[in-house]
Design an enzyme around this catalytic site. Structure first.
Site, short mmCIF file in Angstrom:
data_model
loop_
_atom_site.label_atom_id
_atom_site.label_comp_id
_atom_site.label_asym_id
_atom_site.label_seq_id
_atom_site.Cartn_x
_atom_site.Cartn_y
_atom_site.Cartn_z
N HIS A 82 0.94 -0.68 -0.27
CA HIS A 82 -0.17 -0.11 0.33
C HIS A 82 0.70 1.53 0.18
O HIS A 82 1.42 1.44 0.99
CB HIS A 82 -1.17 -0.03 1.32
CG HIS A 82 -1.43 1.24 1.36
ND1 HIS A 82 -2.65 1.20 0.76
CD2 HIS A 82 -1.24 2.32 1.77
CE1 HIS A 82 -3.55 2.72 0.78
NE2 HIS A 82 -2.48 3.10 1.74
N ASP A 161 -15.36 2.96 7.35
CA ASP A 161 -14.13 3.76 7.17
C ASP A 161 -14.94 4.47 5.98
O ASP A 161 -14.19 5.44 5.65
CB ASP A 161 -13.03 2.66 6.23
CG ASP A 161 -12.13 3.64 6.40
OD1 ASP A 161 -11.40 4.55 6.76
OD2 ASP A 161 -11.34 3.60 4.74
N ARG A 168 -14.62 13.02 7.83
CA ARG A 168 -13.63 13.09 8.18
C ARG A 168 -13.62 14.68 6.84
O ARG A 168 -12.54 15.47 7.12
CB ARG A 168 -12.49 12.11 7.92
CG ARG A 168 -12.39 11.68 9.72
CD ARG A 168 -11.81 10.23 9.38
NE ARG A 168 -10.45 10.54 9.41
CZ ARG A 168 -9.43 9.66 8.66
NH1 ARG A 168 -9.72 8.73 7.82
NH2 ARG A 168 -8.37 10.21 8.17
N SER A 183 -7.80 4.12 9.35
CA SER A 183 -8.26 3.61 7.98
C SER A 183 -7.80 2.77 6.65
O SER A 183 -8.31 1.70 6.60
CB SER A 183 -8.74 5.17 6.79
OG SER A 183 -9.17 5.13 5.94
N LYS A 187 -8.70 -1.86 5.66
CA LYS A 187 -8.94 -1.50 3.77
C LYS A 187 -8.26 -3.40 3.75
O LYS A 187 -8.65 -3.99 3.17
CB LYS A 187 -9.51 -1.31 3.39
CG LYS A 187 -10.44 -0.07 3.29
CD LYS A 187 -10.30 2.23 3.06
CE LYS A 187 -9.45 2.47 3.72
NZ LYS A 187 -9.58 3.75 2.93
N1 URA Z 1 -6.45 7.04 3.19
C1 URA Z 1 -6.76 6.36 3.68
O1 URA Z 1 -7.12 5.67 3.12
N2 URA Z 1 -8.15 6.89 4.47
C2 URA Z 1 -7.20 8.39 4.89
O2 URA Z 1 -7.65 8.64 6.46
C3 URA Z 1 -6.33 9.08 4.59
C4 URA Z 1 -5.72 8.49 3.19
#
Ligand code: URA
Length: 423
Positions: A82, A161, A168, A183, A187
């Site tokens: 990631h 999320d 947010r 977050s 995932k």
């Molecule tokens: N990318 C994400 O998936 N979540 C965040 O909170 C910030 C960047």
């Protein structure tokens, strides 16, 4: 349980219990905690933080809000990467087939770009016919047939999320390391990979502008991975200048294919090979084949072609080209000391390569090719950047973003490409 108690506990600097966290995340997902209550809680978390136990519980609750993918039917170890995102960051494109060519399975769920950083799916969608949406069964078929799949996350993956991130975004609570880390990791853990390598970028073109903030985010995500039984390693990498020479969608696919053909810019090759080695080591698969060899011998390119075809794309098709181009020449002779990542990303976005709102389309042919990188000697009047756009009216605003991003003269003060490794 009561949402007000949870908010007041965090507002007053207290620690949330595992039960409070599981309840509030579940109730918010199902509409039983109001948006204004969750926004107050997110602000209290931003101001007062969460400790490791709270962050792990928060991540667990977000994973539990949806389904978890399961790759146990595969006969290969799964490993994924990631990146926190940056300008010219096309690394997933050569990396996923490369790691598959070296013996691991790469199930990667990716996103679309928003703002000045590009999205992997937008880049791949510039390949005629390529399809981002796959069912879990189709993902498994592609993984079995090719060893790598890159596609869009379905609505069932960490829905808490999805809802919280949108909240947010409009309440000034994105920049909380506990909330960002949970977050991203919810995932990635729900995606079902057994090993994970994080590329945490820092510099003007990155989400984390300073090395200190990037290090804190990386360490928090590595802890979450460990707490959830996912072998996790993080590299801190430079995003003070663009990665590679191409910034956009189709232009980044072309550059990725050059890397898979054994060429391409040195920084893209170095980072791709370093991340591939980390992904294989994290999956306990060192020694099957070295990634540098798999780029040289064409085996990574073979996987790429199969992977693109398996998702409906034609790997031999001509890629979209923008209707108009504009050459920006070097304003002086000397060493290019600055080519600022944020300025180049903003310019590519203004050319149409990125989107302002989630529902906007992107221009596949728009973008920038950098003919020189910081440290190169340039001559006044020779091409420095070529800008591509479908609409020539976009060039002026892109050039406005580029003017302060370019400096000639003086030694460049650059971050090392790979700054640190955390595990
Ligand atoms: N990318 C994400 O998936 N979540 C965040 O909170 C910030 C960047």
């Amino acid at each position: 349980m009561d949402a007000i108690d949870v908010i007041v506990t965090k507002r007053d600097g207290g620690e949330l219990s595992g039960e409070q966290i599981a309840w509030v995340v579940d109730a918010y997902t199902h509409g039983n905690v109001a948006e204004e209550q969750m926004s107050a809680l997110a602000m209290a978390i931003l101001l007062n933080g969460m400790n490791r136990r709270e962050i792990s519980a928060w991540t667990e609750a977000m994973i539990e809000s949806g389904s978890r993918m399961d790759w146990s039917a595969l006969d290969r170890m799964t490993t994924d990467k990631h990146s926190t995102g940056g300008v010219g960051d096309k690394i997933t494109l050569p990396l996923a087939p490369l790691v598959a060519a070296c013996g691991a399975a790469v199930p990667q769920l990716s996103g679309r770009g928003l703002g000045h950083t590009g999205g992997t799916l937008d880049k791949l969608e510039s390949i005629p016919g390529w399809r981002a949406s796959l069912s879990a069964a189709e993902m498994l078929d592609v993984l079995r047939a090719t060893g790598a799949v890159v596609c869009a996350a379905g609505a069932g993956l960490a829905p808490a999320d999805r809802k919280l991130y949108a909240l947010r975004d409009v309440t000034g609570t994105v920049e909380s390391i506990p909330l960002i880390a949970s977050s991203i990791m919810s995932k990635k853990i729900a995606e079902g990979t057994s090993a994970l390598v994080l590329d945490v970028k820092t510099g003007s073109g990155a989400f984390m502008k300073t090395v200190e903030r990037a290090r804190e985010l990386a360490a928090t995500m590595v802890d979450i991975g460990r707490d959830h039984g996912v072998r996790t390693v993080a590299l801190l990498t430079a995003m003070d200048r663009p990665l590679g020479r191409a910034v956009g969608n189709a232009v980044e696919v072309t550059e990725s294919v050059e890397v898979l053909a054994g060429g391409g810019p040195a920084d893209v090759v170095e980072l791709t090979v370093a991340l591939a080695r980390e992904m294989l080591a994290a999956a306990d698969l060192p020694g099957t084949k070295d990634p540098a060899d798999a780029l040289r011998d064409g085996s990574a390119m073979d996987v790429w072609r199969k992977m693109i075809s398996a998702q409906g794309g034609d790997p031999s098709a001509a890629l979209p080209v923008a209707r108009e181009s504009h050459v920006l020449t070097a304003p002086a002779t000397g060493v290019l000391s600055t080519l600022d990542a944020y300025g180049v990303g903003l310019a590519a976005w203004r050319l149409g390569a990125g989107r302002a709102r989630k529902e906007d389309p992107v221009s596949f042919g728009a973008g920038i090719i950098c003919h020189a990188k910081p440290g190169d000697h340039v001559t006044a009047g020779t091409p420095l950047l070529t800008l591509y756009a479908d609409d020539p009216a976009r060039f002026d605003r892109a050039l406005e973003a580029l003017t302060p991003a370019i400096k000639i003269g003086g030694a460049p003060d650059l971050l090392p490409l790979i700054i640190d490794r955390l595990r």
